[in-house]
Design an enzyme around this catalytic site. Structure first.
Site, short mmCIF file in Angstrom:
data_model
loop_
_atom_site.label_atom_id
_atom_site.label_comp_id
_atom_site.label_asym_id
_atom_site.label_seq_id
_atom_site.Cartn_x
_atom_site.Cartn_y
_atom_site.Cartn_z
N ASP A 151 23.27 26.77 55.91
CA ASP A 151 22.42 25.61 55.61
C ASP A 151 23.17 24.37 56.10
O ASP A 151 24.20 24.00 55.55
CB ASP A 151 22.14 25.54 54.10
CG ASP A 151 21.22 24.37 53.71
OD1 ASP A 151 21.16 23.39 54.47
OD2 ASP A 151 20.58 24.46 52.65
N LYS B 259 15.24 15.92 54.75
CA LYS B 259 16.37 15.02 54.54
C LYS B 259 16.68 14.25 55.83
O LYS B 259 15.87 13.44 56.25
CB LYS B 259 17.57 15.82 54.03
CG LYS B 259 17.23 16.81 52.92
CD LYS B 259 16.78 16.13 51.63
CE LYS B 259 16.17 17.09 50.62
NZ LYS B 259 16.97 18.25 50.28
C1 LIG Z 1 16.75 19.49 49.78
C2 LIG Z 1 17.56 20.64 50.20
C3 LIG Z 1 16.99 21.91 50.34
C4 LIG Z 1 15.54 22.19 50.00
O1 LIG Z 1 14.69 21.50 50.85
P1 LIG Z 1 13.17 21.09 50.47
O2 LIG Z 1 12.67 20.50 51.75
O3 LIG Z 1 13.23 20.14 49.34
O4 LIG Z 1 12.47 22.35 50.09
C5 LIG Z 1 17.81 22.94 50.78
N1 LIG Z 1 19.11 22.75 51.07
C6 LIG Z 1 19.70 21.55 50.93
C7 LIG Z 1 21.14 21.40 51.24
C8 LIG Z 1 18.95 20.46 50.50
O5 LIG Z 1 19.54 19.27 50.36
#
Ligand SMILES: *Cc1c(COP(=O)(O)O)cnc(C)c1O
Length: 395
Positions: A185, A210
């Site tokens: 991720d 994000k």
């Molecule tokens: C926000 C976030 C997610 C989940 O994403 P959504 O678009 O809210 O479903 C996954 N991993 C990280 C590191 C995040 O900051």
């Protein structure tokens, strides 16, 4: 091609995936809202449906606007293929459900994003998947766990919310020796600062909500990597139906034009603020990988080009009451659950990354109740420092 193979990330943020000449020669990617694509020639229809000819059939499967977004991220991550989903969790749950079946073992760390952690602690075990979560920075323990056999190694670095750093190259190697698919991720780092595939990962994913989108006005998720693996994830996603909407893809594309500019500014702002906070008497600890005092600094220097816009810190006294006062004084920041936007955003794990956990669970995870997560925006450095100063003076 408008640019060469060695084009930089600034150029790719702007031009990547946009080679196509669109209808009426418009210079911007159109929003294709049509649910279906019609074919007068049934043979051609069949060829497109079978993937023998490029094209689109039905909106849940693929869409031209969505495709350009996937291409842009793919190019920035240096990957073979990409597919997307309606949210970050849509792509994360999709990846996990694609590769894991009853009896399989997945190895991950304790500090994954709250929603991802719920997958490992609740939904996957219910399906008979064995989820082994190790201490995030204990590389030896993770390697030992991998050597017991593993179908999927799931990493996240830097982590949420204490900004820990994991050595991607080292664990990707150990993961592959165990025969695991290695997933990272990369939401916090962004492809501007870190490319996990270059470091050995098979798949890299993002909550596009994000930094990729960057304007806190659209949800999305994307994964890129090896063609055969992405094809399997796409196959699951087209059936599970969590597809990215064309309008969302358009907003993400619009946001990504400035990805490189924004992230470079956020890197600079965050570094300056981390140094300021570290020297401030009202601050207990600062978690930012660009600081020499950070435990993962050496690894970060090796695998990141910039240290990112995410940091966290604890206030002297370590009480939730102090944090509450501090946040109420902070003016130049949204007090909100998201991150990675042009505006600075501050929050506490109890209401943001780990809202899904109980206070006891957060304690077990080593997340101080007085921790402030600070997502640095693109404002002027001096204004952010001034705001932090007056908020700290006011408590
Ligand atoms: C926000 C976030 C997610 C989940 O994403 P959504 O678009 O809210 O479903 C996954 N991993 C990280 C590191 C995040 O900051």
């Amino acid at each position: 091609m408008r640019y060469g193979k060695d084009a930089g990330r600034g150029t790719l943020s702007v031009w990547g995936g946009e080679e196509h000449v669109f209808a009426e020669n418009t210079t911007q990617v159109p929003v294709y809202l049509g649910v279906a694509h019609a074919y007068e020639d049934v043979d051609e229809w069949k060829d497109v449906a079978l993937g023998k000819k490029a094209g689109h059939i039905y909106g849940r499967n693929t869409n031209p606007t969505v495709h350009v977004f996937e291409e842009k991220v793919r190019l920035l991550e240096g990957a073979e293929a990409a597919t997307s989903a309606a949210t970050g969790m849509g792509i994360i749950s999709g990846v996990l459900c694609t590769f894991l079946a009853p009896g399989d073992r997945v190895v991950s760390v304790k500090d994954t994003y709250g929603g991802t952690s719920v997958m490992f602690r609740e939904f996957l075990p219910r399906q008979g998947v064995v989820c082994s979560l190790r201490d995030t920075t204990d590389h030896e323990a993770i390697e030992k766990e991998l050597s017991r056999g593993c179908k999927l190694l799931y990493l996240e670095t830097p982590t949420n919310p204490t900004i820990k750093i994991i050595d991607i190259a080292r664990l990707a190697k150990a993961g592959h020796e165990a025969g695991a698919v290695v997933v990272v991720d990369n939401t916090f780092a962004t492809p501007i600062n870190q490319n996990p595939i270059e470091l050995g990962a098979d798949l890299v994913l993002h909550s596009a909500t994000k930094f990729l989108g960057g304007h806190a006005d659209v949800l999305g998720g994307v994964v890129c990597g090896k063609k055969d693996l992405v094809k399997k994830i796409y196959h699951y996603r087209e059936i599970n139906g969590a597809s990215l909407a064309p309008m969302s893809a358009y907003l993400l594309l619009r946001g990504m034009k400035t990805l490189s500019l924004r992230v470079e500014r956020q890197n600079e702002n965050a570094m300056a603020i981390a140094r300021f906070l570290e020297a401030h008497p009202g601050i207990d600890r600062v978690f930012y990988p660009g600081l020499e005092s950070h435990k993962g600094h050496d690894i970060a220097i090796r695998q990141m080009r910039g240290f990112g816009g995410m940091m966290s810190f604890t206030l002297k006294g370590n009480s939730f009451e102090t944090v509450r006062k501090f946040l109420s004084k902070l003016r130049l920041a949204h007090k909100a659950a998201n991150l990675g936007a042009v505006e600075t955003i501050a929050g506490v794990p109890a209401t943001t990354s780990h809202v899904e956990c109980t206070a006891d669970e957060r304690k077990v995870l080593g997340i101080p109740e007085s921790l402030v997560r600070y997502s640095v925006g693109i404002e002027d450095t001096k204004d952010l420092i001034q705001d932090l100063t007056q908020a700290l003076d006011g408590i």
